[in-house]
Design an enzyme around this catalytic site. Structure first.
Site, PDB file in Angstrom:
ATOM      1  N   ASP A  84       0.810  -1.215   0.000  1.00 20.65           N
ATOM      2  CA  ASP A  84       0.000   0.000   0.000  1.00 20.65           C
ATOM      3  C   ASP A  84       0.845   1.267   0.000  1.00 20.65           C
ATOM      4  O   ASP A  84       1.350   1.685   1.038  1.00 20.65           O
ATOM      5  CB  ASP A  84      -0.915  -0.013   1.228  1.00 20.65           C
ATOM      6  CG  ASP A  84      -1.925   1.110   1.207  1.00 20.65           C
ATOM      7  OD1 ASP A  84      -2.197   1.630   0.118  1.00 20.65           O
ATOM      8  OD2 ASP A  84      -2.434   1.459   2.276  1.00 20.65           O
ATOM      9  N   ASP A 293      -1.778   5.112  -5.731  1.00 23.62           N
ATOM     10  CA  ASP A 293      -2.095   4.251  -4.602  1.00 23.62           C
ATOM     11  C   ASP A 293      -2.186   2.796  -5.048  1.00 23.62           C
ATOM     12  O   ASP A 293      -3.135   2.395  -5.718  1.00 23.62           O
ATOM     13  CB  ASP A 293      -3.425   4.701  -3.989  1.00 23.62           C
ATOM     14  CG  ASP A 293      -3.807   3.914  -2.749  1.00 23.62           C
ATOM     15  OD1 ASP A 293      -3.000   3.079  -2.306  1.00 23.62           O
ATOM     16  OD2 ASP A 293      -4.907   4.136  -2.231  1.00 23.62           O
TER      17      ASP A 293
END
Length: 413
Positions: A84, A293
């Site tokens: 992440d 992201d």
């Protein structure tokens, strides 16, 4: 993970956004190292079988997420966390965990690790987390909230983390700040044991690795959605992770206060030769209006831009879209037995253009159906560049030069 956004049912597995020292290296390594992201399907992903014939850090893809394999504690315990770039904390579920989401693998037990150390609430490390608070025992507890009301709560601690490197040796990192989650709820599935934050903040994995491997930089090459599960995505850290050569597009990172993530500036998008600019006046474009992201699958666009792209794609696909599937909802989806030959879409970033093919812009949520891998947000300040669009690109993050670089590549080879 990503910004808090209300999404339609097809994208329920989307991630969320969190607002929120350099550590000693046990084994010195000249230059950087690489790891693999293990890919397993939903029927065997819980087996956690080690790939003994590869020497890179492991991860696998499940429900649109890429999972990074690492080992926590002494003796080291297998852990798979969401890869992440949209967050800054490393955490995993820990014993006791009475109010936690279901996890197939055993929980990490800090009492069984000889290198686990709680962080005192008086320590400067406790202040690195905005929500760090004192326990009755004077230890640093944290509450880490996400935009969809998912939460991890637990103890902030120091622990040994081990990665398998491409040299065939283990890379051991000592005294890593991480969250030992004792109360974790939300949108997580039973294969995800936590999150590996790779943002620019002081508690992220890349920040804590520091410059020990030749620079604070990393890159990854993510396999497309629905790729053969026997193949692995690749990730590299430090020296050797640079994205160089012909065809590289680099865009500058934009700082946005204390939100230490990877913001870049999107100028507009094109569907084939039809361009849609975010603003007719380049001077009025908000810098840092797109967050890169890896923890969010679809690309999320501001409403006006999404509507323009949606309508243009629909005009250019010579098929009738599905309109009677309650699960797919308002997504732009088509039934076809072969890969959808959709139009090429170009992302016009500050610094250059990133050209996407249907592999990155249409994904098959079920057999015989392909859907546009974009969705919309009412947040006019920031969109999200998700991992569907990142696949089949070597993407490099250089925290020292403050740039993100893209290079087209077949990540299956």
């Amino acid at each position: 993970m990503a910004y808090p956004i209300l999404l339609n049912p097809f994208f329920l597995f989307i991630s969320l956004f969190i607002l929120l020292m350099h550590l000693p290296i046990h084994q010195a390594i000249n230059g950087g190292f690489s790891v693999k992201l293990i890919r397993k399907n939903s029927t065997n992903a819980h087996s956690h079988k080690r790939l003994r014939d590869i020497t890179q850090t492991n991860s696998f893809a499940y429900l649109g997420e890429y999972l990074l394999e690492l080992f926590i504690g002494t003796p080291p315990i297998n852990t798979y966390g969401i890869l992440d770039t949209g967050s800054n904390l490393i955490w995993t579920q820990c014993v006791p965990c009475d109010n936690c989401y279901k996890q197939l693998a055993p929980l990490f037990d800090p009492k069984k690790s000889s290198t686990y150390t709680n962080i005192s609430c008086l320590s400067t490390k406790c202040k690195l987390i905005d929500t760090g608070v004192c326990s009755p025992e004077n230890m640093c507890n944290y509450t880490y909230g996400y935009g969809d009301s998912s939460i991890t709560q637990g103890a902030l601690a120091l622990e040994t983390i081990t990665l398998n490197s491409s040299t065939g040796h283990s890379v051991q990192l000592n005294k890593v700040i991480f969250g030992c989650g004792h109360n974790d709820t939300g949108t997580f599935n039973d294969h995800e044991m936590g999150i590996i934050g790779l943002g620019r903040g002081p508690t992220s994995l890349i920040y804590q690795i520091g410059s020990s491997f030749g620079g604070r930089k990393f890159s990854h090459c993510l396999l497309p959605f629905n790729t053969d599960i026997s193949l692995s995505s690749e990730m590299s850290f430090g020296k050797g992770s640079e994205v160089l050569g012909h065809g590289v597009v680099s865009t500058p990172l934009v700082s946005k206060g204390d939100i230490n993530l990877y913001f870049v500036t999107l100028l507009g998008m094109s569907v084939e030769d039809t361009r849609f600019d975010i603003s007719n006046n380049p001077e009025t474009i908000r810098k840092g209006n797109m967050l890169i992201d890896s923890g969010t699958p679809p690309t999320i666009l501001q409403q006006k831009l999404y509507d323009e792209v949606f309508n243009e794609v629909r005009k250019r696909v010579p098929m009738n879209p599905i309109s009677d599937d309650p699960v797919l909802g308002p997504q732009l989806c088509y039934r076809t037995l072969t890969n959808l030959k959709g139009p090429k879409i170009t992302m016009h970033f500050e610094g250059g253009d990133v050209k996407l093919t249907p592999i990155q812009t249409f994904i098959p949520p079920k057999d015989g159906v392909f859907c546009l891998a974009f969705t919309n947000t009412s947040n006019e300040d920031t969109g999200i560049y998700g991992n569907f669009a990142q696949s089949n690109f070597l993407i490099g993050y250089d925290l020292e030069k403050d740039v993100v670089s893209f290079k087209p590549r077949d990540c299956t080879k």
